[in-house]
Design a protein around this motif. Structure first.
Motif, PDB file in Angstrom:
ATOM      1  N   PRO A 188       1.252  -0.551   0.180  1.00 24.51           N
ATOM      2  CA  PRO A 188       0.134  -0.357  -0.199  1.00 24.51           C
ATOM      3  C   PRO A 188       0.863   1.506   0.106  1.00 24.51           C
ATOM      4  O   PRO A 188       1.721   1.305   0.837  1.00 24.51           O
ATOM      5  CB  PRO A 188      -0.912  -0.274   1.201  1.00 24.51           C
ATOM      6  N   GLY A 189       0.883   1.931  -0.654  1.00 26.10           N
ATOM      7  CA  GLY A 189       1.380   3.633  -1.117  1.00 26.10           C
ATOM      8  C   GLY A 189       2.811   3.121  -0.743  1.00 26.10           C
ATOM      9  O   GLY A 189       3.195   2.635  -1.943  1.00 26.10           O
ATOM     10  N   LEU A 190       3.285   3.868  -0.113  1.00 20.51           N
ATOM     11  CA  LEU A 190       4.949   4.317  -0.083  1.00 20.51           C
ATOM     12  C   LEU A 190       5.449   3.521   0.478  1.00 20.51           C
ATOM     13  O   LEU A 190       6.184   3.036   0.897  1.00 20.51           O
ATOM     14  CB  LEU A 190       4.627   5.188   1.215  1.00 20.51           C
ATOM     15  N   ARG A 191       5.028   2.642   1.365  1.00 18.50           N
ATOM     16  CA  ARG A 191       5.313   1.338   2.525  1.00 18.50           C
ATOM     17  C   ARG A 191       6.054   0.043   1.801  1.00 18.50           C
ATOM     18  O   ARG A 191       5.109  -0.178   0.643  1.00 18.50           O
ATOM     19  CB  ARG A 191       4.000   0.891   3.418  1.00 18.50           C
ATOM     20  N   LEU A 192       6.916  -0.257   2.049  1.00 18.71           N
ATOM     21  CA  LEU A 192       7.585  -1.690   1.857  1.00 18.71           C
ATOM     22  C   LEU A 192       6.654  -2.211   2.779  1.00 18.71           C
ATOM     23  O   LEU A 192       6.752  -2.481   4.115  1.00 18.71           O
ATOM     24  CB  LEU A 192       8.827  -1.930   2.186  1.00 18.71           C
ATOM     25  N   PRO A 193       6.863  -4.163   2.370  1.00 15.26           N
ATOM     26  CA  PRO A 193       6.467  -5.117   3.286  1.00 15.26           C
ATOM     27  C   PRO A 193       7.301  -5.076   4.366  1.00 15.26           C
ATOM     28  O   PRO A 193       8.594  -4.767   3.919  1.00 15.26           O
ATOM     29  CB  PRO A 193       7.259  -6.079   1.918  1.00 15.26           C
ATOM     30  N   ASP A 215       7.438   4.417  -5.859  1.00 12.91           N
ATOM     31  CA  ASP A 215       8.499   4.915  -6.578  1.00 12.91           C
ATOM     32  C   ASP A 215       8.557   3.295  -5.679  1.00 12.91           C
ATOM     33  O   ASP A 215      10.511   3.024  -5.031  1.00 12.91           O
ATOM     34  CB  ASP A 215       9.534   5.654  -5.458  1.00 12.91           C
ATOM     35  N   ILE A 216       7.988   2.321  -5.863  1.00 13.12           N
ATOM     36  CA  ILE A 216       8.974   1.060  -5.366  1.00 13.12           C
ATOM     37  C   ILE A 216       9.106  -0.366  -6.397  1.00 13.12           C
ATOM     38  O   ILE A 216       8.494   0.045  -7.513  1.00 13.12           O
ATOM     39  CB  ILE A 216       7.353   0.123  -4.385  1.00 13.12           C
ATOM     40  N   MET A 217      10.242  -0.434  -6.446  1.00 13.15           N
ATOM     41  CA  MET A 217      10.712  -1.508  -7.230  1.00 13.15           C
ATOM     42  C   MET A 217      10.397  -2.750  -6.188  1.00 13.15           C
ATOM     43  O   MET A 217      10.907  -3.246  -5.824  1.00 13.15           O
ATOM     44  CB  MET A 217      11.663  -0.900  -8.129  1.00 13.15           C
ATOM     45  N   GLU A 218      10.492  -3.397  -7.097  1.00 16.66           N
ATOM     46  CA  GLU A 218      10.501  -5.614  -6.935  1.00 16.66           C
ATOM     47  C   GLU A 218      11.762  -6.117  -7.920  1.00 16.66           C
ATOM     48  O   GLU A 218      12.118  -6.018  -9.376  1.00 16.66           O
ATOM     49  CB  GLU A 218       9.409  -5.901  -7.368  1.00 16.66           C
ATOM     50  N   LEU A 219      12.415  -6.875  -7.242  1.00 14.88           N
ATOM     51  CA  LEU A 219      13.117  -7.914  -7.613  1.00 14.88           C
ATOM     52  C   LEU A 219      12.614  -9.329  -7.201  1.00 14.88           C
ATOM     53  O   LEU A 219      12.346  -9.695  -6.176  1.00 14.88           O
ATOM     54  CB  LEU A 219      14.609  -8.447  -6.849  1.00 14.88           C
ATOM     55  N   SER A 233      14.580 -16.509  -7.817  1.00 17.54           N
ATOM     56  CA  SER A 233      13.770 -18.077  -8.356  1.00 17.54           C
ATOM     57  C   SER A 233      13.869 -18.853  -7.221  1.00 17.54           C
ATOM     58  O   SER A 233      13.364 -19.920  -7.463  1.00 17.54           O
ATOM     59  CB  SER A 233      15.484 -17.979  -9.178  1.00 17.54           C
ATOM     60  N   GLU A 234      14.499 -18.276  -6.122  1.00 16.24           N
ATOM     61  CA  GLU A 234      13.828 -18.938  -4.948  1.00 16.24           C
ATOM     62  C   GLU A 234      13.500 -17.848  -3.225  1.00 16.24           C
ATOM     63  O   GLU A 234      13.434 -16.853  -3.697  1.00 16.24           O
ATOM     64  CB  GLU A 234      15.055 -19.933  -4.456  1.00 16.24           C
ATOM     65  N   GLU A 235      12.981 -19.292  -2.005  1.00 19.70           N
ATOM     66  CA  GLU A 235      12.483 -18.151  -1.640  1.00 19.70           C
ATOM     67  C   GLU A 235      13.165 -18.000  -0.298  1.00 19.70           C
ATOM     68  O   GLU A 235      13.981 -18.670  -0.137  1.00 19.70           O
ATOM     69  CB  GLU A 235      11.018 -19.308  -0.890  1.00 19.70           C
ATOM     70  N   LEU A 236      13.587 -16.935  -0.305  1.00 21.38           N
ATOM     71  CA  LEU A 236      14.298 -16.610   0.990  1.00 21.38           C
ATOM     72  C   LEU A 236      13.212 -16.455   2.276  1.00 21.38           C
ATOM     73  O   LEU A 236      12.372 -16.878   2.826  1.00 21.38           O
ATOM     74  CB  LEU A 236      14.537 -15.108   1.199  1.00 21.38           C
ATOM     75  N   GLN A 237      14.198 -17.787   3.396  1.00 27.16           N
ATOM     76  CA  GLN A 237      13.441 -18.277   4.144  1.00 27.16           C
ATOM     77  C   GLN A 237      14.337 -17.056   5.471  1.00 27.16           C
ATOM     78  O   GLN A 237      14.745 -16.437   5.842  1.00 27.16           O
ATOM     79  CB  GLN A 237      14.966 -19.286   4.994  1.00 27.16           C
ATOM     80  N   GLU A 238      12.924 -17.165   6.494  1.00 26.72           N
ATOM     81  CA  GLU A 238      13.273 -16.035   7.981  1.00 26.72           C
ATOM     82  C   GLU A 238      14.737 -16.590   8.595  1.00 26.72           C
ATOM     83  O   GLU A 238      14.336 -18.212   8.817  1.00 26.72           O
ATOM     84  CB  GLU A 238      12.051 -17.265   8.250  1.00 26.72           C
ATOM     85  N   THR A 267       9.799 -15.270   1.594  1.00 28.98           N
ATOM     86  CA  THR A 267       9.355 -14.524   0.220  1.00 28.98           C
ATOM     87  C   THR A 267      10.283 -14.665  -0.948  1.00 28.98           C
ATOM     88  O   THR A 267      11.169 -14.983  -1.019  1.00 28.98           O
ATOM     89  CB  THR A 267       9.261 -12.847   0.534  1.00 28.98           C
ATOM     90  N   ARG A 268       9.516 -14.231  -1.846  1.00 26.03           N
ATOM     91  CA  ARG A 268      10.756 -14.896  -3.200  1.00 26.03           C
ATOM     92  C   ARG A 268      10.487 -13.099  -4.043  1.00 26.03           C
ATOM     93  O   ARG A 268      11.176 -13.344  -5.192  1.00 26.03           O
ATOM     94  CB  ARG A 268       9.468 -15.477  -4.485  1.00 26.03           C
ATOM     95  N   SER A 269      10.190 -12.064  -2.802  1.00 27.93           N
ATOM     96  CA  SER A 269      10.508 -10.817  -3.670  1.00 27.93           C
ATOM     97  C   SER A 269      10.874  -9.886  -3.607  1.00 27.93           C
ATOM     98  O   SER A 269      11.092 -10.145  -1.725  1.00 27.93           O
ATOM     99  CB  SER A 269       8.968 -10.385  -3.856  1.00 27.93           C
ATOM    100  N   VAL A 270      11.784  -9.428  -3.605  1.00 23.94           N
ATOM    101  CA  VAL A 270      13.129  -8.104  -2.744  1.00 23.94           C
ATOM    102  C   VAL A 270      12.020  -7.258  -3.096  1.00 23.94           C
ATOM    103  O   VAL A 270      12.187  -6.424  -4.501  1.00 23.94           O
ATOM    104  CB  VAL A 270      14.641  -8.266  -2.789  1.00 23.94           C
ATOM    105  N   HIS A 271      11.485  -5.400  -2.093  1.00 32.30           N
ATOM    106  CA  HIS A 271      10.933  -4.460  -2.513  1.00 32.30           C
ATOM    107  C   HIS A 271      11.780  -3.441  -1.670  1.00 32.30           C
ATOM    108  O   HIS A 271      12.547  -3.519  -0.663  1.00 32.30           O
ATOM    109  CB  HIS A 271       9.318  -4.345  -2.069  1.00 32.30           C
ATOM    110  N   LEU A 272      12.442  -2.339  -2.922  1.00 34.19           N
ATOM    111  CA  LEU A 272      13.041  -1.319  -2.621  1.00 34.19           C
ATOM    112  C   LEU A 272      12.315  -0.592  -2.201  1.00 34.19           C
ATOM    113  O   LEU A 272      11.932  -0.412  -4.159  1.00 34.19           O
ATOM    114  CB  LEU A 272      14.537  -1.801  -2.509  1.00 34.19           C
ATOM    115  N   HIS A 273      12.933   0.427  -2.371  1.00 32.12           N
ATOM    116  CA  HIS A 273      12.108   2.578  -2.875  1.00 32.12           C
ATOM    117  C   HIS A 273      13.568   2.677  -3.785  1.00 32.12           C
ATOM    118  O   HIS A 273      14.483   2.712  -3.677  1.00 32.12           O
ATOM    119  CB  HIS A 273      12.398   3.198  -1.934  1.00 32.12           C
ATOM    120  N   SER A 274      13.041   3.478  -4.907  1.00 33.92           N
ATOM    121  CA  SER A 274      14.601   4.051  -5.884  1.00 33.92           C
ATOM    122  C   SER A 274      13.119   4.803  -6.696  1.00 33.92           C
ATOM    123  O   SER A 274      11.904   4.405  -7.508  1.00 33.92           O
ATOM    124  CB  SER A 274      14.413   3.085  -6.640  1.00 33.92           C
ATOM    125  N   ARG A 275      14.003   5.778  -7.193  1.00 35.23           N
ATOM    126  CA  ARG A 275      13.300   7.329  -8.172  1.00 35.23           C
ATOM    127  C   ARG A 275      14.389   7.548  -8.937  1.00 35.23           C
ATOM    128  O   ARG A 275      15.365   7.604  -8.697  1.00 35.23           O
ATOM    129  CB  ARG A 275      12.443   8.032  -7.161  1.00 35.23           C
TER     130      ARG A 275
END
Length: 963
Positions: free
Chosen positions: A56-61, A150-154, A157-162, A111-119
């Motif tokens: 939602p909006g500006l926030r990252l997971p 400004d949220i970008m996603e990587l 190929s596999e899930e990151l582990q807690e 998670t299988r995604s990395v979310h970062l801010h980038s503009r």
């Protein structure tokens, strides 16, 4: 030097010689890709696969938690560009910067995604490592999410582990901004700061110098590098800068090492920062120099480095700020009982900066006018502004940096504290400013004017309401700063000063290196509250969660006391209530005390029943954030007391009475003539703050009536009222000598300003004479520094093209920042429309008017009755040029004077067409204009009659002159 430093140098060297080496997975080190650094603009990985739901909006997971960044940034700009004449190969300026970052983070949820801010960055070469195993993880794609924020996603190929630790390498490139945001490029003329600047043998005032600086608050870090750009996501920053060999680089932390890579470039590595929010990252590459101060406070020993252009250092313009910084830092260390997290404070005077200053941890940046002080040029007010600005940014080293906010909806938690503590600190180190009184008078006026509109906002909004960049920007207002500070002062008095200070200490010590919200503050304060009946959260929640403030009404005939939400628009309805601490006094000694007005509704208090000739004064020393209204008899008794012996009423309550009366009249809760009656005593008043309150509140009447028949009698009344004060300082004014105390200096300036702007003949003749003497001998400006603002402005107002041209030429050649501001403001004082039009046209040419000055000039012209319509037409004609950086501020300024139905309709059309550009300001300016229209219609005739009656000739004593 640590092993980490040696590895960083190897990488930096490889970076600059255009090679990124492949380093094996030794232990858990980063894997670097072999590629040309010049290809950082490579196309990012293509998108593919089903879209990922956007946060939602500006926030990252909250599935990843950053721990550290290793940043390499290479700004490619030139600080000096060789002259083009005779040099066909002279380079053009470049705004490109390139770099890479390695962010280390911990996985909190699979998670299988990395979310970062980038503009506005081109990203490439992603490399993701499992740091626990040294194994690389594939990145399938990298793309911007369609959130508009400004949220970008990587996608992986596999899930990151807690519970596991990872690192992400990304190369990036971007362009430095010409505006003071993100990583920006600024310029100045050599020898460009200070009195006499440019006089040095080696200084060529025609030589332009460039520098690169950062301004990342609130969400600007993402413009410089991909990151977790939220205040609660604190991390340690390891920064290395690549820059030209003749430049200096400064960052948040001290330099760890530096060496030349070739004849053109070198790198500078900095020590790791504390764990901090991304918006606090800062660095500067320039040819500025510095002077150093050392200081000790108890167990804290710290160094202060003051950076500026060489001429400013040579002329000693940093001495005042440097010594003051030491005094204030020592005061804060003693008051809070702990250090600020670093042992070095770098403070930099920049030629261009968006805000007055920015509190980056360990590297505080200032617009040079708020750091450089020359006793021969700077006024008393400028000295006070410098002191308050420095104290505000130093307070942030604790409030905002050491303890950060969790999200921007709690902005007040750092800005309110910094505002409040800045006045406390300056008052401690220099009593002559009387800053605690100034604090109340200034901030009450600023906060309450905004907060009396239905379009105001609570001090603390729900997080869900602050999810866009514009909603964050809207919080940087007088509510977060001034109201936040005033509520802290009110709470301090309510729970007693000692308990409050102990609670603040507990808050800082408990949450240092962490992020907080208001509940953490309430808890810390509650633990130090020594009485058994005060519940901090219960008391403060209505004040922070509701918008606006109350008016307390006391009837001294019936004894009834009640509260109501104070709003300028009398048609707005509200049922909001507050717990209100009421401290009261009287001219009958036994009639004094304190109580808390409950939310239960009107109450009858026997002690508020006053006999004949007895008045009651509530909100003693203006400690409460509310207004007070009385029955007419009590108002008249207070006014009579002011006229017979004003000193019986405390100084701040003289300010309060004027302010409350005028604002109640503005809200149509009392008659305007009652408010005007509150100014009669001023003909004998010599204190600055009551006069300042009157001038400020009369300013609204001037704005509403300066284009009507009311204006003439109004001017005559102000002439009569200010004449004694003007004559009190006449000997000082005519001879160019300076009153001893800062408050007296400000009062002298106010007296001259009111007298001249309202046409007092002696004053107009004085400024005309002094200005003519300067014009006849431009190299010898004998006008006393404290009076230059008003002399320049009023001489231009009284003069014509010759005076305007003289000021314009002085402005073009002036290098002192304080003097440039005076000259710039004076240009907008002309009463000649064609000259004001010319000035506005100049704002379209950056060679004539710096971008940093554009909004100020438009706003100054709009405040001039002769230029108001001109400014409004100019704004609409050139909106596309203005909107990007100045839109909301110039619309707020020009619409203040709107008071007719025709102007309201024009404004409605404009807001309808451009509402998205105004960042939520549209409703506020429309509401303010509607209030103005109704007020003018109801008060024009009464004001005209009152001013005519008060200016009828009457016998009286001759004016007194000062010795």
């Amino acid at each position: 030097m640590s092993q980490k430093s040696r590895v960083s140098k190897v990488f930096a060297a490889a970076f600059v010689v255009l090679t990124v080496l492949v380093i094996g997975a030794l232990v858990t080190m980063v894997v670097f890709i072999h590629r040309d650094i010049g290809s950082l603009n490579a196309t990012a990985l293509p998108p593919g696969g089903p879209p990922t739901p956007a946060p939602p909006g500006l926030r990252l997971p909250r599935d990843l938690l950053p721990e550290s960044y290793r940043l390499f940034i290479w700004p490619r700009f030139y600080t000096r560009i060789p002259a083009a004449e005779g040099n066909a190969t002279a380079p053009n300026q470049t705004t490109v910067f390139t770099g890479n970052s390695t962010v280390s983070f911990r996985c909190l949820a699979p998670t299988r995604s990395v979310h970062l801010h980038s503009r506005d960055l081109v990203l490439s070469d992603p490399v993701l490592l499992d740091r626990d195993s040294g194994r690389a993880i594939g990145v399938d794609r990298i793309r911007d999410l369609d959130t508009g924020e400004d949220i970008m996603e990587l996608r992986l190929s596999e899930e990151l582990q807690e519970g596991r630790n990872y690192s992400l390498f990304l190369a990036f490139s971007g362009d430095m901004s010409p505006h003071p945001r993100g990583l920006y490029l600024s310029s100045y003329k050599e020898g460009g700061s200070g009195a006499g600047a440019g006089a040095g043998a080696n200084a060529d005032p025609n030589t332009q110098r460039f520098l690169a600086a950062t301004q990342l608050e609130a969400i600007g870090a993402r413009v410089v590098f991909p990151c977790f750009d939220e205040p609660a996501l604190r991390a340690v920053f390891h920064l290395t800068l690549i820059h030209r060999v003749h430049t200096r680089a400064v960052g948040n932390a001290e330099e760890a090492g530096s060496f030349h890579l070739d004849d053109e470039w070198k790198f500078t590595e900095f020590l790791p920062t504390p764990r901090m929010s991304s918006y606090l990252l800062a660095f500067i590459v320039s040819e500025l120099e510095h002077v150093q101060f050392s200081r000790r406070s108890g167990d804290l020993e710290f160094t202060i480095r003051m950076h500026a252009q060489p001429e400013a250092i040579r002329d000693g313009l940093l001495d005042y700020a440097g010594h003051l910084t030491g005094d204030i830092t020592a005061f804060f260390h003693d008051r809070f009982g702990l250090g600020f997290g670093m042992t070095t404070i770098d403070q930099v005077a920049l030629p261009v900066l968006g805000p007055a200053a920015m509190e980056n941890w360990g590297l505080i940046t200032y617009h040079e006018g708020y750091l450089l002080y020359d006793p021969n040029v700077s006024s008393a007010h400028q000295k006070q502004e410098i002191a308050i600005t420095i104290a505000h940014e130093l307070a942030h080293q604790w409030f905002g940096n050491l303890v950060s906010i969790r999200w921007w909806n709690e902005l007040w938690l750092k800005e309110g504290f910094a505002t409040y503590m800045s006045y406390v600190a300056v008052d401690h180190v220099d009593k002559s400013f009387s800053m605690c009184d100034v604090f109340v008078a200034e901030n009450m006026a600023m906060a309450m004017e905004t907060d009396a509109l239905a379009s105001s906002h609570p001090l603390i909004l729900p997080e869900s309401d602050v999810q866009t960049s514009s909603s964050i920007g809207n919080l940087y207002d007088s509510i977060s700063y001034s109201k936040g500070a005033l509520l802290l002062r009110m709470l301090k008095d309510y729970m007693r000063e000692g308990d409050f200070h102990r609670g603040v200490r507990r808050y800082l010590k408990t949450f240092q290196w962490q992020s907080t919200d208001h509940r953490d503050l309430w808890s810390a304060l509650q633990q130090e509250e020594s009485s058994s009946y005060i519940q901090i959260s219960d008391f403060m929640e209505p004040w922070t969660r509701q918008s606006g403030f109350p008016v307390v009404t006391i009837n001294t005939t019936t004894g009834q006391i009640s509260q109501k939400h104070f709003l300028y628009n009398s048609t707005d309805q509200s049922s909001l209530l507050w717990k209100i601490p009421v401290v009261y006094t009287s001219n009958r000694k036994e009639l004094s005390g304190e109580l808390v007005l409950s939310t239960a509704g009107p109450d009858i208090k026997g002690e508020f029943i006053a006999g004949p000739g007895v008045w009651i004064l509530a909100n003693v020393n203006y400690t409460g954030y509310y207004r007070v209204n009385y029955n007419l008899e009590n108002w008249n008794l207070l006014f009579a007391q002011l006229e017979t012996n004003r000193n019986v009423i405390p100084l701040l309550n003289r300010v309060q009475i004027i302010s409350d009366a005028f604002n109640l009249a503005r809200a149509q809760q009392v008659n305007l003539t009652l408010a005007l009656n509150s100014t009669r005593f001023l003909r004998n008043e010599t204190e600055f703050l009551p006069w300042d309150a009157a001038v400020s509140n009369m300013g609204y009447i001037l704005e509403m009536f300066d284009r009507s028949e009311v204006f003439g009698p109004l001017q005559m009344y102000l002439q009569n009222q200010v004449e004694r004060l003007y004559m009190f300082y006449k000997n000082h004014t005519d001879s160019g000598t300076v009153p001893r105390e800062p408050a007296q200096q400000q009062n002298q300036l106010l007296a001259v300003s009111v007298a001249c702007s309202n046409g007092l003949p002696d004053c107009v003749a004085m400024v005309t004479r002094k200005f003519s003497e300067w014009m006849n001998n431009p190299s010898n400006n004998s006008i006393q520094a404290n009076l230059r603002d008003v002399v320049y402005c009023q001489a231009v107002a009284a003069g014509g093209a010759e005076q305007w041209e003289f000021v314009w030429n002085q402005f073009l050649s002036c290098s002192d920042p304080a003097e440039r501001v005076r000259l710039r403001k004076a240009l907008s004082c002309s009463r000649r429309v064609w000259l004001l039009s010319r000035l506005l046209q100049y704002t379209l040419d950056p060679e004539k008017i710096r971008l940093n000055d554009v909004s100020s000039i438009i706003e100054d012209v709009s405040s001039n009755a002769a230029g108001h319509a001109l400014a409004w037409n100019f704004i609409r004609a050139h909106w596309d040029y203005i909107v990007t950086d100045y839109g909301p501020s110039v619309i707020a300024a020009v619409s203040r004077r709107f008071s007719s139905q025709f102007e309201l309709e024009e404004l409605r059309r404009f807001v309808s067409d451009h509402g998205e550009d105004l960042e939520g300001l549209g409703d506020e300016v429309l509401e303010r204009t509607q209030v103005n229209i109704e007020w003018v219609e109801q008060n024009r005739d009464g004001a005209l009659q009152w001013f005519r009656r008060e200016t009828e000739p009457r016998p009286g004593p001759a004016p007194e002159a000062s010795a």
